[in-house]
Enzyme design. Structure first.
Site, PDB file in Angstrom:
ATOM      1  N   ARG A 379      -8.634  -1.534  -6.019  1.00 28.76           N
ATOM      2  CA  ARG A 379      -7.451  -0.934  -6.655  1.00 28.76           C
ATOM      3  C   ARG A 379      -6.331  -0.687  -5.648  1.00 28.76           C
ATOM      4  O   ARG A 379      -5.249  -0.271  -6.027  1.00 28.76           O
ATOM      5  CB  ARG A 379      -7.853   0.355  -7.382  1.00 28.76           C
ATOM      6  N   VAL A 380      -6.616  -0.901  -4.368  1.00 33.11           N
ATOM      7  CA  VAL A 380      -5.544  -0.857  -3.366  1.00 33.11           C
ATOM      8  C   VAL A 380      -4.923  -2.239  -3.247  1.00 33.11           C
ATOM      9  O   VAL A 380      -3.720  -2.410  -3.122  1.00 33.11           O
ATOM     10  CB  VAL A 380      -6.091  -0.372  -2.005  1.00 33.11           C
TER      11      VAL A 380
END
Length: 517
Positions: A379-380
């Site tokens: 999710r980064v």
């Protein structure tokens, strides 16, 4: 029994320690690593206590024992407290004196722990004598708030092509490694530790490997591997083996987090691996049931989510005002038959910033690492990638997804058109390129060069079956003939126009030399 307790209470009253009667209690009952204690009216949650077989001495003298037995208060009740025994429970008996220590459970931290194997209380267990750490910090503390954190944008390279190209991890991130037993979860984590040796010394993270409920032989093998490859120079191993009390298995991840936070607070980077949190959850369930706490879903206590969230929230990338350090967490969760909808997997998935799914089917087909690229996510994302890796890895996920669909379709059709056959061959080549030998992580500049070659069709000159061998030859060729290209990518962290020309030229020569060989 009542008469014995009354006699002991009288002896305690006669002893009347200077700290007051509320500072001592007696063991009412003990069993399965849990002690029920009368007294200790002023005790607080997670406070340490000392089980003392002798009544007529001071606390200072009691602490001088060669091997003291400590406890951790986990239940505060109307008529006493319940404590988990941190050590040999057979040495604790009914009627034994219990002394408050007046401090929360703390462990020693510092640079002297690097290269050592310790238990969750910070005691060395590697046979090299005691550690020289003198600074003690609480094993649990509140995580940093939002305003103390900075965006995660510095990559933590694992040395694994499939991860660094498609599921990049940033310093300060929490990335879950999840899969069934025996699919290579620990191998991925250990490769990430080994790869830090290729990072510049000034920015190399301190690595903490936390072994929870593992066989001692497995942990010893990992320590030997890290020592042989020179990785113990920057690694701390915290071990709570399967033979350890449930309380120590429950505390081990918090000890690893506390050690990592010490380095983060001093402005450095740290990487902590929890192997694995499924076993910690089982240990916590065992303790909770013995403490008479009500069971919930799958018999786990109601606060099991809070247990893991307060642990994983401690991973952070700190702001410049706080020193700019980081703590990256790689928790591992073991699933049963790939069931990620079970209680503990869903909890930890919801807490982390992404997950790597390792599949048994891929593992059995010979894919190493067995990462399901379709369902794995960071999710980064590309915010934590170098420009070089971002440039070369853009097409990979789409190409592999198309290949998986066509591969399934191919089983039902023997007559394929040329375009479909070409796509399938391209997907097979990419799959072969992403395979990697255990314990051999690659620096990011070599990964960038190899993936650039795969994405731009330089492996098309070879059959899919030859790809793996040619990729190894290509690595050797770069180290021998194109070191300047690799060093350029490493220094600039991107592939500039000039570097791309040199890279294409080197790859063209490699293809000409090896084509038809």
């Amino acid at each position: 029994m009542d008469s014995i307790i009354k006699r002991i209470e009288k002896e305690i009253a006669d002893f009347a320690p200077a700290t007051g009667a509320e500072e001592t209690g007696i063991v009412r009952a003990t069993g399965d690593g849990i002690a029920e204690i009368d007294g200790l009216d002023k005790a607080v949650m997670t406070e340490m206590v000392l089980f003392d077989p002798t009544f007529d001495r001071s606390l200072e003298d009691a602490l001088k024992d060669a091997d003291p037995v400590y406890g951790l208060i986990l239940n505060l009740e109307e008529d006493g407290v319940r404590a988990a025994i941190l050590g040999d429970a057979s040495r604790v008996y009914e009627g034994m004196l219990v002394r408050r220590l007046g401090r929360l459970l703390s462990i020693p931290v510092g640079d002297s722990l690097v290269g050592r194997v310790v238990n969750p209380l910070g005691d060395a267990v590697d046979g090299k004598g005691p550690t020289k750490a003198t600074k003690f910090v609480p094993i649990e503390r509140e995580a940093y708030g939002v305003m103390d954190r900075a965006p995660v944008n510095v990559p933590l390279h694992t040395g694994i092509k499939a991860i660094d190209s498609m599921i990049p991890i940033g310093r300060g991130q929490r990335e879950l490694i999840i899969g069934d037993r025996g699919v290579g979860k620990t191998t991925v984590a250990i490769d990430a530790i080994l790869n830090q040796k290729s990072e510049p010394e000034e920015s190399r993270p301190i690595c903490i490997y936390v072994a929870i409920g593992q066989k001692e032989s497995k942990t010893a093998k990992i320590v030997a591997q890290l020592a042989e490859l020179g990785a113990m120079e920057y690694t701390v191993v915290v071990t709570a083996p399967a033979s350890a009390p449930a309380a120590l298995q429950f505390l081990a991840p918090f000890a690893g987090a506390a050690i990592g936070e010490h380095f983060m607070d001093s402005g450095r980077d740290a990487l902590v691996i929890y192997d694995d949190l499924s076993k910690q959850a089982v240990a916590y369930r065992q303790m909770s049931l013995l403490l008479r706490r009500p069971p919930g879903r799958e018999a786990y206590p109601g606060d099991i989510f809070y247990l893991h969230s307060r642990l994983l929230e401690r991973a952070a990338k700190l702001s410049k005002e706080k020193g700019g350090g980081s703590l990256t967490a790689l928790p591992i969760i073991e699933t049963q038959e790939g069931d990620i909808s079970a209680y503990i997997p869903t909890n930890v998935i919801s807490i982390t910033d992404g997950q790597m799914f390792l599949l048994s089917d891929l593992f059995n087909k010979g894919m190493r690492p067995a990462i399901d690229t379709g369902n794995s996510v960071s999710r980064v994302g590309s915010a934590a990638q170098t420009k070089a890796m971002k440039k070369v890895s853009g097409k990979i996920k789409l190409e592999l997804a198309q290949f998986r669909e066509l591969e399934a379709f191919m089983q039902f059709s023997s007559d394929l058109d040329e375009d479909t056959k070409k796509r399938i061959d391209g997907g097979r080549r990419m799959t072969e390129v992403l395979k990697q030998t255990n314990g051999q992580p690659l620096p990011f500049e070599m990964q960038s060069a190899i993936i650039f070659a795969a994405v731009n069709g330089y492996f098309d000159a070879f059959t899919p079956d030859e790809t793996s061998a040619m990729e190894k030859k290509m690595q050797e060729y770069f180290l021998r003939e194109a070191k300047n290209v690799l060093s350029g990518i490493r220094e600039k962290k991107e592939i500039t126009e000039d570097l791309e020309k040199e890279l294409r030229s080197a790859l063209q020569k490699f293809v000409e030399i090896n084509k038809g060989a």
